[in-house]
Design an enzyme around this catalytic site. Structure first.
Site, PDB file in Angstrom:
ATOM      1  N   ASP A  12       0.879  -1.160   0.000  1.00  0.00           N
ATOM      2  CA  ASP A  12       0.000   0.000   0.000  1.00  0.00           C
ATOM      3  C   ASP A  12       0.928   1.225   0.000  1.00  0.00           C
ATOM      4  OD1 ASP A  12      -2.377   1.568   0.528  1.00  0.00           O
ATOM      5  OD2 ASP A  12      -1.608   1.783   2.559  1.00  0.00           O
ATOM      6  N   ASP A  14      -0.119   5.113   0.813  1.00  0.00           N
ATOM      7  CA  ASP A  14      -0.362   6.067   1.907  1.00  0.00           C
ATOM      8  C   ASP A  14      -0.465   5.337   3.242  1.00  0.00           C
ATOM      9  OD1 ASP A  14      -0.486   8.241   0.230  1.00  0.00           O
ATOM     10  OD2 ASP A  14      -2.628   8.069  -0.106  1.00  0.00           O
ATOM     11  N   GLY A  49      -7.385   4.402   2.792  1.00  0.00           N
ATOM     12  CA  GLY A  49      -7.501   3.286   1.857  1.00  0.00           C
ATOM     13  C   GLY A  49      -8.774   3.326   1.019  1.00  0.00           C
ATOM     14  N   ARG A  52     -11.497   8.111  -3.589  1.00  0.00           N
ATOM     15  CA  ARG A  52     -11.880   9.530  -3.487  1.00  0.00           C
ATOM     16  C   ARG A  52     -13.413   9.673  -3.462  1.00  0.00           C
ATOM     17  NH1 ARG A  52      -9.331  12.769  -8.190  1.00  0.00           N
ATOM     18  NH2 ARG A  52      -7.598  11.444  -7.565  1.00  0.00           N
ATOM     19  N   SER A 120      -4.967   5.072  -4.679  1.00  0.00           N
ATOM     20  CA  SER A 120      -4.818   6.467  -5.113  1.00  0.00           C
ATOM     21  C   SER A 120      -4.594   6.618  -6.613  1.00  0.00           C
ATOM     22  CB  SER A 120      -3.651   7.112  -4.365  1.00  0.00           C
ATOM     23  OG  SER A 120      -3.465   8.429  -4.838  1.00  0.00           O
ATOM     24  N   ASN A 122      -3.294   9.283  -7.562  1.00  0.00           N
ATOM     25  CA  ASN A 122      -2.086  10.121  -7.551  1.00  0.00           C
ATOM     26  C   ASN A 122      -0.836   9.317  -7.227  1.00  0.00           C
ATOM     27  OD1 ASN A 122      -3.286  12.869  -7.904  1.00  0.00           O
ATOM     28  ND2 ASN A 122      -4.405  12.268  -6.065  1.00  0.00           N
ATOM     29  N   ASP A 174      -1.800  -0.569   5.991  1.00  0.00           N
ATOM     30  CA  ASP A 174      -2.056   0.125   7.260  1.00  0.00           C
ATOM     31  C   ASP A 174      -3.553   0.273   7.527  1.00  0.00           C
ATOM     32  OD1 ASP A 174      -2.385   2.089   5.123  1.00  0.00           O
ATOM     33  OD2 ASP A 174      -2.612   3.546   6.746  1.00  0.00           O
TER      34      ASP A 174
HETATM   35  P1  B16 Z   1      -6.687   9.800  -4.445  1.00  0.00           P
HETATM   36  P2  B16 Z   1      -3.698   4.004  -0.372  1.00  0.00           P
HETATM   37  C1  B16 Z   1      -5.585   5.880  -0.579  1.00  0.00           C
HETATM   38  O1  B16 Z   1      -4.287   5.449  -0.811  1.00  0.00           O
HETATM   39  C2  B16 Z   1      -5.651   6.774   0.641  1.00  0.00           C
HETATM   40  O2  B16 Z   1      -5.346   6.056   1.822  1.00  0.00           O
HETATM   41  C3  B16 Z   1      -7.055   7.309   0.786  1.00  0.00           C
HETATM   42  O3  B16 Z   1      -7.138   8.165   1.897  1.00  0.00           O
HETATM   43  C4  B16 Z   1      -7.441   8.064  -0.505  1.00  0.00           C
HETATM   44  O4  B16 Z   1      -8.784   8.532  -0.435  1.00  0.00           O
HETATM   45  C5  B16 Z   1      -7.296   7.103  -1.681  1.00  0.00           C
HETATM   46  O5  B16 Z   1      -5.963   6.621  -1.735  1.00  0.00           O
HETATM   47  C6  B16 Z   1      -7.606   7.788  -3.011  1.00  0.00           C
HETATM   48  O6  B16 Z   1      -6.631   8.759  -3.232  1.00  0.00           O
HETATM   49  O7  B16 Z   1      -7.712  10.835  -4.125  1.00  0.00           O
HETATM   50  O8  B16 Z   1      -5.274  10.319  -4.472  1.00  0.00           O
HETATM   51  O9  B16 Z   1      -7.015   9.016  -5.691  1.00  0.00           O
HETATM   52  O10 B16 Z   1      -3.690   3.995   1.133  1.00  0.00           O
HETATM   53  O11 B16 Z   1      -4.582   2.937  -0.992  1.00  0.00           O
HETATM   54  O12 B16 Z   1      -2.316   4.043  -0.955  1.00  0.00           O
HETATM   55 MG    MG Z   2      -2.984   3.142   3.218  1.00  0.00          MG
END
Ligand code: B16
Ligand code: MG
Length: 215
Positions: A12, A14, A49, A52, A120, A122, A174
């Site tokens: 993962d 974030d 996790g 959006r 994400s 991003n 996490d």
């Molecule tokens: P984005 P992960 C997740 O990343 C984040 O934990 C979560 O808080 C966020 O809403 C999601 O990505 C989408 O992110 O808006 O950048 O597309 O923990 O799966 O790496």
């Molecule tokens: Mg995460």
């Protein structure tokens, strides 16, 4: 598990490799304030996790204003993402610990395949900012999935990209939703941070370098 022949680690992003929680929080807070919706760090924790679009729905649980069209929700997500990306632009390679970099390098040296499995959209932008693109053999992220964690899709795709059976993959997560996704994929779930306290995690670690005890 140790003893079975494991071939890959899927990480993962974030909360495991980097910590962008504070940026997500600031960007969602700005949006929530504009909508006059109560939002705090505890609610922000529920977004870990989660995609959006699903995050926006969680925030709107407390929304009492006029109905929001699909188009308006898309605009709100764009607004949040623009603020979030401005904050992400501050990130540098120093945002990844030497513990994380060294452990990834050691796992590679031992012959494990490494993939990213992040919800994400991003993810690549973040990996470029922190100079971690080269560390991975495959990247599965929010751009190649239609269902977010706890659906297993992001991890199943990561294993497919690596050409490795899900049964031979560890997932390092996490978030509870991420542990559930890993289990649904038939993978071995390693919990770190908040997920180290989650009973569904197959393995619980206190710090990133403890991964070396699995190999
Ligand atoms: P984005 P992960 C997740 O990343 C984040 O934990 C979560 O808080 C966020 O809403 C999601 O990505 C989408 O992110 O808006 O950048 O597309 O923990 O799966 O790496
Ligand atoms: Mg995460």
């Amino acid at each position: 598990m140790k003893g079975r022949i494991m071939k890959a680690f899927i990480f993962d992003l974030d909360g495991v490799l980097v910590f962008t929680d504070k940026f997500h929080y600031a960007a969602w807070k700005e949006l929530a304030d504009g909508l006059r919706v109560y939002f705090d760090k505890e609610i922000n924790n529920r977004l870990r996790g989660v995609s959006r679009a699903d995050s926006l729905e969680i925030i709107l649980e407390r929304y009492t204003g006029p109905a929001l069209s699909k188009q308006k929700k898309t605009e709100l997500m764009e607004q949040k993402n623009n603020s979030y990306r401005k904050l992400l632009a501050q990130m540098t390679p120093e945002d990844v610990s030497s513990e994380v970099r060294e452990t990834l390098a050691k796992l590679h040296e031992k012959g494990y395949k490494l993939a990213l499995g992040s919800s994400s959209k991003n993810a690549r932008f973040i990996l470029e900012r922190v100079n971690l693109m080269e560390a991975f053999d495959a990247i599965s992220d929010g751009n190649n999935i239609t269902h977010s964690k706890p659906d297993p899709e992001v991890f199943v795709k990561a294993a497919e990209f690596l050409g490795i059976s899900p049964l031979e993959c560890y997932v390092v997560e996490d978030a509870h939703a991420g542990i559930d996704a890993a289990k649904a994929a038939g993978m071995t779930a390693v919990g770190i941070g908040e997920a180290a306290g989650y009973e569904r995690a197959d393995v619980k670690i206190g710090c990133f370098s403890e991964l070396m005890e699995l190999v």
